[in-house]
Write a protein that holds these residues in place. Structure first.
Motif, PDB file in Angstrom:
ATOM      1  N   THR A   1      44.484  81.185   2.296  1.00  0.00           N
ATOM      2  CA  THR A   1      43.643  82.343   2.371  1.00  0.00           C
ATOM      3  C   THR A   1      43.311  82.899   3.983  1.00  0.00           C
ATOM      4  O   THR A   1      42.913  81.805   4.132  1.00  0.00           O
ATOM      5  N   PRO A   2      43.652  83.787   4.218  1.00  0.00           N
ATOM      6  CA  PRO A   2      43.015  84.490   5.432  1.00  0.00           C
ATOM      7  C   PRO A   2      41.761  84.077   5.630  1.00  0.00           C
ATOM      8  O   PRO A   2      40.840  84.206   6.182  1.00  0.00           O
ATOM      9  N   GLU A   3      41.150  84.296   4.163  1.00  0.00           N
ATOM     10  CA  GLU A   3      40.279  84.469   4.570  1.00  0.00           C
ATOM     11  C   GLU A   3      39.060  82.246   4.126  1.00  0.00           C
ATOM     12  O   GLU A   3      38.218  82.487   4.985  1.00  0.00           O
ATOM     13  N   ASP A   4      39.722  81.587   3.750  1.00  0.00           N
ATOM     14  CA  ASP A   4      39.419  80.333   3.534  1.00  0.00           C
ATOM     15  C   ASP A   4      39.841  79.655   5.180  1.00  0.00           C
ATOM     16  O   ASP A   4      38.738  79.063   5.759  1.00  0.00           O
ATOM     17  N   ALA A   5      41.062  80.548   5.686  1.00  0.00           N
ATOM     18  CA  ALA A   5      40.984  79.654   7.258  1.00  0.00           C
ATOM     19  C   ALA A   5      40.490  79.870   8.227  1.00  0.00           C
ATOM     20  O   ALA A   5      39.817  79.261   8.470  1.00  0.00           O
ATOM     21  N   VAL A   6      39.960  81.385   7.939  1.00  0.00           N
ATOM     22  CA  VAL A   6      38.445  81.978   8.276  1.00  0.00           C
ATOM     23  C   VAL A   6      37.319  81.476   8.430  1.00  0.00           C
ATOM     24  O   VAL A   6      36.535  80.974   9.542  1.00  0.00           O
ATOM     25  N   THR A   7      36.985  80.847   7.256  1.00  0.00           N
ATOM     26  CA  THR A   7      35.818  80.549   7.294  1.00  0.00           C
ATOM     27  C   THR A   7      36.334  78.695   7.094  1.00  0.00           C
ATOM     28  O   THR A   7      34.944  77.960   8.297  1.00  0.00           O
ATOM     29  N   LEU A   8      37.181  77.811   7.292  1.00  0.00           N
ATOM     30  CA  LEU A   8      37.669  77.040   7.404  1.00  0.00           C
ATOM     31  C   LEU A   8      37.453  76.595   9.357  1.00  0.00           C
ATOM     32  O   LEU A   8      37.246  75.823  10.072  1.00  0.00           O
ATOM     33  N   TYR A   9      38.368  77.817  10.040  1.00  0.00           N
ATOM     34  CA  TYR A   9      38.346  77.058  11.573  1.00  0.00           C
ATOM     35  C   TYR A   9      37.958  78.230  12.842  1.00  0.00           C
ATOM     36  O   TYR A   9      37.824  77.695  13.430  1.00  0.00           O
ATOM     37  N   LEU A  10      36.468  79.163  12.031  1.00  0.00           N
ATOM     38  CA  LEU A  10      36.284  79.554  12.699  1.00  0.00           C
ATOM     39  C   LEU A  10      35.087  79.758  12.502  1.00  0.00           C
ATOM     40  O   LEU A  10      33.572  80.202  13.191  1.00  0.00           O
ATOM     41  N   GLU A  11      34.220  79.626  11.322  1.00  0.00           N
ATOM     42  CA  GLU A  11      33.624  79.005  11.195  1.00  0.00           C
ATOM     43  C   GLU A  11      32.853  77.730  10.871  1.00  0.00           C
ATOM     44  O   GLU A  11      32.034  77.988   9.593  1.00  0.00           O
ATOM     45  N   TRP A  12      33.162  76.864  11.922  1.00  0.00           N
ATOM     46  CA  TRP A  12      32.832  75.503  10.774  1.00  0.00           C
ATOM     47  C   TRP A  12      31.700  75.474  10.388  1.00  0.00           C
ATOM     48  O   TRP A  12      30.438  75.607  10.918  1.00  0.00           O
ATOM     49  N   GLY A  13      31.186  74.125   9.605  1.00  0.00           N
ATOM     50  CA  GLY A  13      29.901  74.313   8.555  1.00  0.00           C
ATOM     51  C   GLY A  13      29.967  75.048   8.208  1.00  0.00           C
ATOM     52  O   GLY A  13      28.920  74.781   6.874  1.00  0.00           O
ATOM     53  N   ASN A  14      30.663  75.983   7.128  1.00  0.00           N
ATOM     54  CA  ASN A  14      30.257  77.299   6.679  1.00  0.00           C
ATOM     55  C   ASN A  14      31.299  76.854   4.944  1.00  0.00           C
ATOM     56  O   ASN A  14      30.999  78.060   4.541  1.00  0.00           O
ATOM     57  N   ASN A  15      31.648  75.621   4.715  1.00  0.00           N
ATOM     58  CA  ASN A  15      31.694  75.485   3.649  1.00  0.00           C
ATOM     59  C   ASN A  15      32.132  73.560   3.120  1.00  0.00           C
ATOM     60  O   ASN A  15      31.339  72.884   4.296  1.00  0.00           O
ATOM     61  N   SER A  16      31.965  73.741   2.010  1.00  0.00           N
ATOM     62  CA  SER A  16      31.247  72.686   1.543  1.00  0.00           C
ATOM     63  C   SER A  16      32.581  71.171   1.179  1.00  0.00           C
ATOM     64  O   SER A  16      33.490  71.309   0.791  1.00  0.00           O
ATOM     65  N   TRP A  17      31.697  69.819   1.712  1.00  0.00           N
ATOM     66  CA  TRP A  17      33.283  68.612   1.482  1.00  0.00           C
ATOM     67  C   TRP A  17      33.375  68.489  -0.173  1.00  0.00           C
ATOM     68  O   TRP A  17      34.358  68.444  -0.654  1.00  0.00           O
ATOM     69  N   HIS A  18      32.635  69.548  -1.608  1.00  0.00           N
ATOM     70  CA  HIS A  18      33.536  69.715  -2.285  1.00  0.00           C
ATOM     71  C   HIS A  18      34.051  71.164  -3.011  1.00  0.00           C
ATOM     72  O   HIS A  18      34.592  70.691  -4.082  1.00  0.00           O
ATOM     73  N   ALA A  19      34.504  71.953  -1.760  1.00  0.00           N
ATOM     74  CA  ALA A  19      35.196  72.629  -1.608  1.00  0.00           C
ATOM     75  C   ALA A  19      36.831  72.219  -1.594  1.00  0.00           C
ATOM     76  O   ALA A  19      37.202  71.320  -1.845  1.00  0.00           O
ATOM     77  N   GLN A  20      37.992  73.164  -2.664  1.00  0.00           N
ATOM     78  CA  GLN A  20      39.259  73.214  -2.432  1.00  0.00           C
ATOM     79  C   GLN A  20      39.317  72.885  -0.890  1.00  0.00           C
ATOM     80  O   GLN A  20      40.612  71.412  -0.988  1.00  0.00           O
ATOM     81  N   HIS A  21      39.701  73.134  -0.213  1.00  0.00           N
ATOM     82  CA  HIS A  21      39.496  73.080   0.966  1.00  0.00           C
ATOM     83  C   HIS A  21      38.635  72.089   2.179  1.00  0.00           C
ATOM     84  O   HIS A  21      37.591  72.487   2.602  1.00  0.00           O
ATOM     85  N   LYS A  22      39.118  71.041   2.592  1.00  0.00           N
ATOM     86  CA  LYS A  22      38.047  69.429   3.018  1.00  0.00           C
ATOM     87  C   LYS A  22      37.590  70.770   4.606  1.00  0.00           C
ATOM     88  O   LYS A  22      38.068  71.186   5.429  1.00  0.00           O
ATOM     89  N   PRO A  23      36.075  70.286   5.054  1.00  0.00           N
ATOM     90  CA  PRO A  23      35.972  71.222   6.004  1.00  0.00           C
ATOM     91  C   PRO A  23      36.664  69.930   7.597  1.00  0.00           C
ATOM     92  O   PRO A  23      37.373  69.235   7.736  1.00  0.00           O
TER      93      PRO A  23
END
Length: 114
Positions: free
Chosen positions: A17-39
């Motif tokens: 989703t656009p929200e997931d993409a921002v989290t992954l690519y513009l806010e590095w480190g803002n998501n978990s290794w256990h999330a659906q999309h890996k950091p």
């Protein structure tokens, strides 16, 4: 007029989703290794996914590729009128950038990925 699209060989992330993409690519480190999309671990990590942009008042479907440095539109698609109307109603006729609905994803998969 509908443009012909050669989408063979592309790996589409249908769940991005656009929200997931921002989290992954513009806010590095803002998501978990256990999330659906890996950091993201490097500039070579990217996702290819669809978004619907409604800023002009009419929904525009685009295939984009994003990494930590850039977001590039690879192709745009005209959404069938009935799906476009349903989409706008679903998002409350608001302006923004959204993930495609299940109906739009199904239409894309049937038309371009079968």
């Amino acid at each position: 007029m509908q443009t012909q699209h050669d989408l063979s060989g592309l790996v589409i992330d249908w769940d991005m989703t656009p929200e997931d993409a921002v989290t992954l690519y513009l806010e590095w480190g803002n998501n978990s290794w256990h999330a659906q999309h890996k950091p993201v671990t490097s500039k070579n990590d990217f996702s290819t996914y669809f978004v619907v942009n409604t800023w002009t008042g009419e929904p525009k479907l685009s295939l984009v590729r994003r990494n930590s440095e850039d977001c590039v539109e690879l192709a745009s698609f005209e959404i069938p009128e009935d799906l476009a109307k349903d989409f706008m109603a679903e998002v409350g006729f608001n302006k923004g950038v959204y993930a495609p609905t299940g109906a739009i994803k199904q239409w894309l998969q049937n038309k371009y990925f079968n």
